[in-house]
Write a protein that holds these residues in place. Structure first.
Motif, short mmCIF file in Angstrom:
data_model
loop_
_atom_site.label_atom_id
_atom_site.label_comp_id
_atom_site.label_asym_id
_atom_site.label_seq_id
_atom_site.Cartn_x
_atom_site.Cartn_y
_atom_site.Cartn_z
N LEU A 57 -31.07 -22.85 20.46
CA LEU A 57 -30.51 -23.58 21.60
C LEU A 57 -30.13 -22.63 22.72
N ASN A 58 -30.23 -23.12 23.96
CA ASN A 58 -29.72 -22.31 25.07
C ASN A 58 -28.20 -22.42 25.10
N ARG A 59 -27.58 -21.62 25.97
CA ARG A 59 -26.12 -21.57 26.00
C ARG A 59 -25.62 -22.01 27.37
N SER A 60 -26.15 -23.12 27.87
CA SER A 60 -25.83 -23.58 29.21
C SER A 60 -24.35 -23.95 29.37
N PHE A 61 -23.68 -24.18 28.25
CA PHE A 61 -22.26 -24.55 28.32
C PHE A 61 -21.36 -23.33 28.48
N ILE A 62 -21.94 -22.12 28.35
CA ILE A 62 -21.16 -20.89 28.51
C ILE A 62 -21.37 -20.36 29.92
N SER A 63 -20.32 -19.91 30.57
CA SER A 63 -20.42 -19.42 31.94
C SER A 63 -21.38 -18.25 32.02
N ASP A 64 -22.00 -18.07 33.22
CA ASP A 64 -22.97 -16.99 33.40
C ASP A 64 -22.35 -15.63 33.09
N THR A 65 -21.09 -15.45 33.49
CA THR A 65 -20.42 -14.16 33.27
C THR A 65 -20.34 -13.84 31.79
N LEU A 66 -19.96 -14.83 30.97
CA LEU A 66 -19.83 -14.59 29.53
C LEU A 66 -21.19 -14.40 28.90
N ARG A 67 -22.20 -15.13 29.38
CA ARG A 67 -23.53 -14.99 28.79
C ARG A 67 -24.06 -13.58 28.99
N GLU A 68 -23.67 -12.93 30.10
CA GLU A 68 -24.11 -11.57 30.35
C GLU A 68 -23.40 -10.58 29.45
N GLN A 69 -22.16 -10.92 29.05
CA GLN A 69 -21.32 -9.95 28.34
C GLN A 69 -21.44 -10.07 26.83
N GLU A 70 -21.65 -11.27 26.32
CA GLU A 70 -21.56 -11.49 24.89
C GLU A 70 -22.93 -11.56 24.23
#
Length: 347
Positions: A57-70
């Protein structure tokens, strides 16, 4: 379908120093390796999960900032129930860590809440009656490949100073945990899954050349005997090559790549390794150019400010040198040409 060349090149779209997280995500996006991970951390659940219908699954529910970090990876998978009519879908949330994080328990719960909240928002947008809301269970896994011993519990209380009498008010949940470097090799390879053999090499990625060679030899020769699809074997070989190129000294590369090639029939190992090496060199050059251009823009902007305002506060210098977005630096430079004072610049 991606070609062999583009598949390898895609791996190098993130900085070289991010190899541990980037490689773990790349490895675990393959459903077969997710199965291998579950076999290691919770073998009793394997028969209950329909891995043939595992969905990334994609992680569209997570903010862009967090997706870059985690470094989280999310799947949905049907859970085998006794019911012939109702199918239970569950989530598998895999968090990769290459360093110890005392706030891991909080992070896992935070992501779980975002997953459930995405379900809630979907129900509300589709006007689903609350009586029909059913949150899906989540199977959280922390996949740790660092060298430091992980002594911090995966709980919220790990970052709390809390009296015992109040602990009953703190949410609790189980988290599956695998510390690759501390787990016995026999356990990793117990089910003979290719992932387990790859992880035995990860265990030795910082060892001396003889030990990493032994681990590579055992893993590659064993992978050659397993009854697996060629695509899965090829993915395993690519991972080992990437590990050698990123984690071992340059003077060892030729010998270790030759060792892999000797036990990987028909895999075009030398060709793949050459493509990877060229991609690494190109990326290193590009990063050097970009970093040089950014430093040049920092210096030019500071010279302009000093020319216009004579004295530039240390706080402003710190702000400028912290900006890595070159388009943002260009925007500030243009603004600095016309402002009357430094306070007019939107830092």
């Amino acid at each position: 379908m991606k070609t062999k060349e583009t598949e390898i090149q895609d791996f190098f779209q993130t900085p070289i120093e991010h190899f541990p997280d980037r490689s773990a995500r790349w490895l675990l996006q393959d459903k077969e390796n997710v199965l291998g991970l579950i076999e290691i951390v919770a073998n009793d659940l394997v028969a209950l999960l329909d891995f043939n219908r595992l969905t990334h699954l994609n992680r569209s529910f997570i903010s862009d900032t967090l997706r870059e970090q985690e470094s989280d990876i999310l799947f949905s998978v049907p859970f085998q129930t006794d019911s012939e009519t109702d199918e239970l879908l569950i989530y598998i949330l895999i968090e990769h860590q290459s360093t110890v994080d005392v706030a891991m328990g909080f992070r896992v719960l935070f992501y779980m809440m975002q997953i459930w909240d995405s379900q809630r928002r979907k129900w509300e947008s589709e006007n689903v009656p609350k009586s029909q809301w059913r949150l899906r269970p989540i199977l959280p896994i922390v996949f740790y490949t660092g060298t430091q011993r992980w002594n911090t519990p995966l709980t919220l209380t790990a970052i709390m100073d809390i009296p015992d009498v109040l602990t009953r008010f703190v949410p609790t949940f189980d988290t599956l945990f695998l510390s690759v470097k501390e787990t016995a090799a026999a356990r990793l390879t117990e089910t003979d899954h290719p992932l387990g053999w790859l992880l035995t090499v990860v265990q030795k990625e910082d060892a001396d050349k003889d030990l990493i060679s032994e681990a590579l030899l055992a893993a590659v020769s064993h992978l050659n005997t397993l009854d697996t699809e060629q695509a899965q074997q090829r993915r395993a070989i690519i991972y080992l090559l990437l590990l050698v190129l990123h984690r071992r000294p340059v003077e060892e590369h030729e010998e270790l790549i030759t060792l892999i090639d000797q036990y990987s029939q028909g895999m075009e190992v030398e060709t793949m390794a050459q493509s990877m090496a060229e991609a690494l060199i190109e990326q290193g050059i590009e990063q050097g150019i970009e970093q040089g251009e950014t430093r040049a823009k920092h210096e030019l902007l500071l010279k302009l400010l000093q020319f216009r305002f004579e004295t530039v506060p240390e706080s402003v210098i710190t702000r400028i040198t912290a900006i890595q977005d070159r388009s943002r630096l260009d925007s500030i430079f243009e603004k600095a040409l016309t402002v009357e004072n430094l306070n007019e610049i939107d830092w």
